[in-house]
Enzyme design. Structure first.
Site, PDB file in Angstrom:
ATOM      1  N   ASP A   1      -7.890  -5.749  -0.107  1.00 38.75           N
ATOM      2  CA  ASP A   1      -8.302  -6.581  -1.240  1.00 38.75           C
ATOM      3  C   ASP A   1      -7.826  -8.025  -1.111  1.00 38.75           C
ATOM      4  O   ASP A   1      -8.319  -8.909  -1.809  1.00 38.75           O
ATOM      5  CB  ASP A   1      -7.781  -5.977  -2.555  1.00 38.75           C
ATOM      6  CG  ASP A   1      -8.403  -4.620  -2.807  1.00 38.75           C
ATOM      7  OD1 ASP A   1      -9.625  -4.529  -2.728  1.00 38.75           O
ATOM      8  OD2 ASP A   1      -7.662  -3.657  -3.030  1.00 38.75           O
TER       9      ASP A   1
ATOM     10  N   HIS B   1       0.849  -1.193   0.000  1.00 42.78           N
ATOM     11  CA  HIS B   1       0.000   0.000   0.000  1.00 42.78           C
ATOM     12  C   HIS B   1       0.877   1.233   0.000  1.00 42.78           C
ATOM     13  O   HIS B   1       1.939   1.239   0.621  1.00 42.78           O
ATOM     14  CB  HIS B   1      -0.925   0.019   1.223  1.00 42.78           C
ATOM     15  CG  HIS B   1      -2.077   0.922   1.031  1.00 42.78           C
ATOM     16  ND1 HIS B   1      -2.021   2.268   1.329  1.00 42.78           N
ATOM     17  CD2 HIS B   1      -3.299   0.693   0.506  1.00 42.78           C
ATOM     18  CE1 HIS B   1      -3.169   2.809   1.012  1.00 42.78           C
ATOM     19  NE2 HIS B   1      -3.960   1.895   0.505  1.00 42.78           N
TER      20      HIS B   1
HETATM   21  N1  COA Z   1       4.307  -7.541  -4.375  1.00 39.51           N
HETATM   22  C1  COA Z   1       5.662  -7.525  -4.375  1.00 39.51           C
HETATM   23  N2  COA Z   1       6.397  -6.408  -4.225  1.00 39.51           N
HETATM   24  C2  COA Z   1       5.721  -5.257  -4.064  1.00 39.51           C
HETATM   25  C3  COA Z   1       4.327  -5.202  -4.055  1.00 39.51           C
HETATM   26  C4  COA Z   1       3.619  -6.398  -4.211  1.00 39.51           C
HETATM   27  N3  COA Z   1       2.270  -6.391  -4.219  1.00 39.51           N
HETATM   28  N4  COA Z   1       3.940  -3.920  -3.883  1.00 39.51           N
HETATM   29  C5  COA Z   1       5.053  -3.202  -3.795  1.00 39.51           C
HETATM   30  N5  COA Z   1       6.136  -3.996  -3.918  1.00 39.51           N
HETATM   31  C6  COA Z   1       7.550  -3.591  -3.854  1.00 39.51           C
HETATM   32  C7  COA Z   1       7.971  -3.025  -5.196  1.00 39.51           C
HETATM   33  O1  COA Z   1       8.460  -4.030  -6.055  1.00 39.51           O
HETATM   34  C8  COA Z   1       9.019  -2.023  -4.779  1.00 39.51           C
HETATM   35  O2  COA Z   1      10.188  -2.733  -4.436  1.00 39.51           O
HETATM   36  P1  COA Z   1      11.649  -2.100  -4.724  1.00 39.51           P
HETATM   37  O3  COA Z   1      11.695  -0.845  -3.912  1.00 39.51           O
HETATM   38  O4  COA Z   1      12.575  -3.169  -4.267  1.00 39.51           O
HETATM   39  O5  COA Z   1      11.672  -1.848  -6.204  1.00 39.51           O
HETATM   40  C9  COA Z   1       8.461  -1.462  -3.467  1.00 39.51           C
HETATM   41  O6  COA Z   1       7.665  -2.519  -2.929  1.00 39.51           O
HETATM   42  C10 COA Z   1       7.624  -0.185  -3.650  1.00 39.51           C
HETATM   43  O7  COA Z   1       6.594  -0.520  -4.599  1.00 39.51           O
HETATM   44  P2  COA Z   1       5.810   0.555  -5.468  1.00 39.51           P
HETATM   45  O8  COA Z   1       5.075  -0.148  -6.552  1.00 39.51           O
HETATM   46  O9  COA Z   1       6.751   1.659  -5.844  1.00 39.51           O
HETATM   47  O10 COA Z   1       4.804   1.128  -4.389  1.00 39.51           O
HETATM   48  P3  COA Z   1       3.585   2.075  -4.678  1.00 39.51           P
HETATM   49  O11 COA Z   1       3.356   2.851  -3.441  1.00 39.51           O
HETATM   50  O12 COA Z   1       3.789   2.836  -5.939  1.00 39.51           O
HETATM   51  O13 COA Z   1       2.379   1.071  -4.965  1.00 39.51           O
HETATM   52  C11 COA Z   1       0.570  -0.418  -4.716  1.00 39.51           C
HETATM   53  C12 COA Z   1       1.391   0.716  -4.069  1.00 39.51           C
HETATM   54  C13 COA Z   1      -0.651  -0.714  -3.866  1.00 39.51           C
HETATM   55  C14 COA Z   1       0.096   0.028  -6.096  1.00 39.51           C
HETATM   56  C15 COA Z   1       1.488  -1.670  -4.832  1.00 39.51           C
HETATM   57  O14 COA Z   1       1.852  -2.116  -3.556  1.00 39.51           O
HETATM   58  C16 COA Z   1       0.820  -2.793  -5.618  1.00 39.51           C
HETATM   59  O15 COA Z   1       0.881  -2.802  -6.845  1.00 39.51           O
HETATM   60  N6  COA Z   1       0.159  -3.772  -4.914  1.00 39.51           N
HETATM   61  C17 COA Z   1      -0.540  -4.833  -5.599  1.00 39.51           C
HETATM   62  C18 COA Z   1      -1.909  -4.366  -6.092  1.00 39.51           C
HETATM   63  C19 COA Z   1      -2.881  -4.178  -4.949  1.00 39.51           C
HETATM   64  O16 COA Z   1      -3.038  -5.024  -4.093  1.00 39.51           O
HETATM   65  N7  COA Z   1      -3.596  -3.030  -4.984  1.00 39.51           N
HETATM   66  C20 COA Z   1      -4.615  -2.713  -4.016  1.00 39.51           C
HETATM   67  C21 COA Z   1      -4.174  -1.606  -3.108  1.00 39.51           C
HETATM   68  S1  COA Z   1      -5.350  -1.361  -1.794  1.00 39.51           S
END
Ligand code: COA
Length: 416
Positions: A356, A293
């Site tokens: 979720d 998140h």
């Molecule tokens: N699985 C594995 N690694 C994850 C991850 C996941 N679901 N979510 C984040 N990470 C890791 C990224 O690979 C990144 O790692 P790094 O720093 O080594 O490159 C780090 O955590 C930061 O991720 P980032 O995508 O930049 O974070 P964000 O704040 O932009 O994204 C979300 C937040 C929610 C979009 C992201 O966590 C995600 O895509 N989650 C899965 C989708 C989901 O469940 N969405 C519902 C949200 S309520």
């Protein structure tokens, strides 16, 4: 300039700020700006002043108008939380009864729109269907391009909130009259009726369903709320901005994750296959759906509520669940194992299961088809979207128009 020197310079600049939280926030903002020159994903950028909801991501706290979401889910009705979110305070008994009556009176769609929705192509994803159907309603509300009157905005909001479940129920059943001639005790009961008429007769299940709805009502400046506000800032009408918000919510990185989580768990098939799947996904740098998140650096309080307070009731008697619905039990067991592995593997990165991750299992238990999961999220979140819209129209805001760093060609000329 060395990193340490830069850090000291920023801290110097922020010296007068006493509030540590604010100081840390500004520090992260300025560091990002100096390091990257822009804010990827608008992370940490404040775009509005709002008094609707608040998240403390370190403590895992979510409040609506100051009230912790767990307390609201436990003790309030969906109507009361709708009133609170839109008006700022919990309703008196008479006000709660009024808003319940108003919502239940407004559930019906114009006949031609109900017929159109029932005949939409069955291949449409329910979220795309929802977005399209919302826009159709504008035909019956020609004054909706005037967005400057608080009372009218409030009434329009309630009217649209009331119609959301009906739109989804009409498409799900393919029957424009599916809700005719029925009486409902509460709006949550009606929403559940739209997905599963039989279960909507079970007060205990209705209560759990109502709690699940309350958990989704608002969540600060998330992607769909930001979309609603961005469109609203241009003074477009309610149907345009709520339709946009639905589209944003449908994405797998936002609300669409609940559908993907259940698909993944079904694909994994059983708890013993979880480690292999997880290793494989992480080796291929694939994100695990339902995990992580932007704001929470600890367990998402909504996920915690599902895990500790709703799902234990559904799975209280494992033998009974196994006998009645083995697939559901398998799904739950696979999720429990998955959660353990996710915490082991990703906990150090402060990545935890989000709402979720667990909500889909509950919707599955409610007999909702997987591709309809995110519509339930939308049926609850439209309350937050409309509250943000009303708040926005009540204040003298500016049109959203951020900035880009141009990295294309310098001016060049077409050869003559
Ligand atoms: N699985 C594995 N690694 C994850 C991850 C996941 N679901 N979510 C984040 N990470 C890791 C990224 O690979 C990144 O790692 P790094 O720093 O080594 O490159 C780090 O955590 C930061 O991720 P980032 O995508 O930049 O974070 P964000 O704040 O932009 O994204 C979300 C937040 C929610 C979009 C992201 O966590 C995600 O895509 N989650 C899965 C989708 C989901 O469940 N969405 C519902 C949200 S309520």
């Amino acid at each position: 300039m060395t990193e340490k020197h830069l850090e000291d310079k920023i801290l110097n600049l922020l010296d007068d700020i006493e509030d540590d939280g604010k100081k840390n926030h500004y520090f992260r903002l300025i560091s990002t700006l100096l390091e990257k020159g822009y804010f990827p994903g608008l992370a940490e950028v404040p775009v509005v002043k709002s008094s609707i909801s608040h998240i403390d991501g370190e403590r895992g706290l979510l409040t609506y108008r100051g009230y912790p979401v767990e307390e609201l889910a436990e003790s309030s009705s969906f109507e009361a939380v709708t009133f609170l979110t839109l008006n700022g305070d919990l309703p008196l008994e008479a006000e709660e009864s009024d808003i319940r009556k108003k919502l239940l009176a407004d559930i019906y769609l114009p006949e031609d729109i109900a017929k159109t929705i029932a005949q939409f192509n069955r291949n449409l994803h329910p979220m795309n269907m929802l977005s399209a159907a919302i826009l159709l309603l504008e035909a019956y509300d020609k004054g909706s391009n005037n967005v400057d009157n608080h009372r009218e905005n409030y009434n329009r909001s309630l009217c649209l909130i009331a119609k959301f479940p009906t739109i989804v129920g009409t498409f799900l059943t393919g029957n424009p009259d599916f809700n005719k001639g029925r009486q409902f005790n509460s709006f949550a009961e009606y929403i559940l009726f739209c997905f599963n008429p039989e279960l909507s007769g079970n007060p205990e299940f209705v209560k759990m369903f109502e709690e699940s709805l309350i958990l989704h009502v608002d969540h600060t400046m998330n992607n769909s709320t930001f979309s609603a506000r961005a469109v609203g800032s241009s003074k477009a009408g309610i149907y345009a901005l709520i339709s946009s918000a639905v589209n944003s919510l449908s994405g797998p990185l936002h609300g669409g994750a609940n559908e993907r989580v259940v698909n993944t768990l079904e694909h994994i098939g059983s708890a013993d296959k979880v480690p292999e799947h997880l290793e494989n996904s992480l080796d291929h740098h694939q994100k695990i759906m339902g995990v992580g998140h932007r704001i929470y650096k600890t367990y998402d309080p909504r996920a915690k509520y599902f895990k500790d307070r709703i799902l234990p009731k559904i799975f209280a008697d494992p033998e009974k669940v196994k006998e009645e619905n083995l697939a559901l039990w398998n799904l739950f067991e696979t999720a429990v194992t998955m959660e353990k592995y996710v915490q082991d593997k990703l906990g150090k990165k402060k990545l935890y299961p989000n709402v979720d991750f667990w909500s889909g299992i509950f919707y599955k238990a409610a007999g909702v088809p997987t591709e309809f999961f995110t519509t339930i999220f939308a049926i609850a979140r439209v309350v937050g979207w409309t509250a943000h819209w009303i708040e926005q129209q009540d204040s003298a805001g500016k049109i959203y128009r951020p900035f880009q760093l141009y990295v294309g060609f310098d001016t060049r000329h077409v050869l003559k």
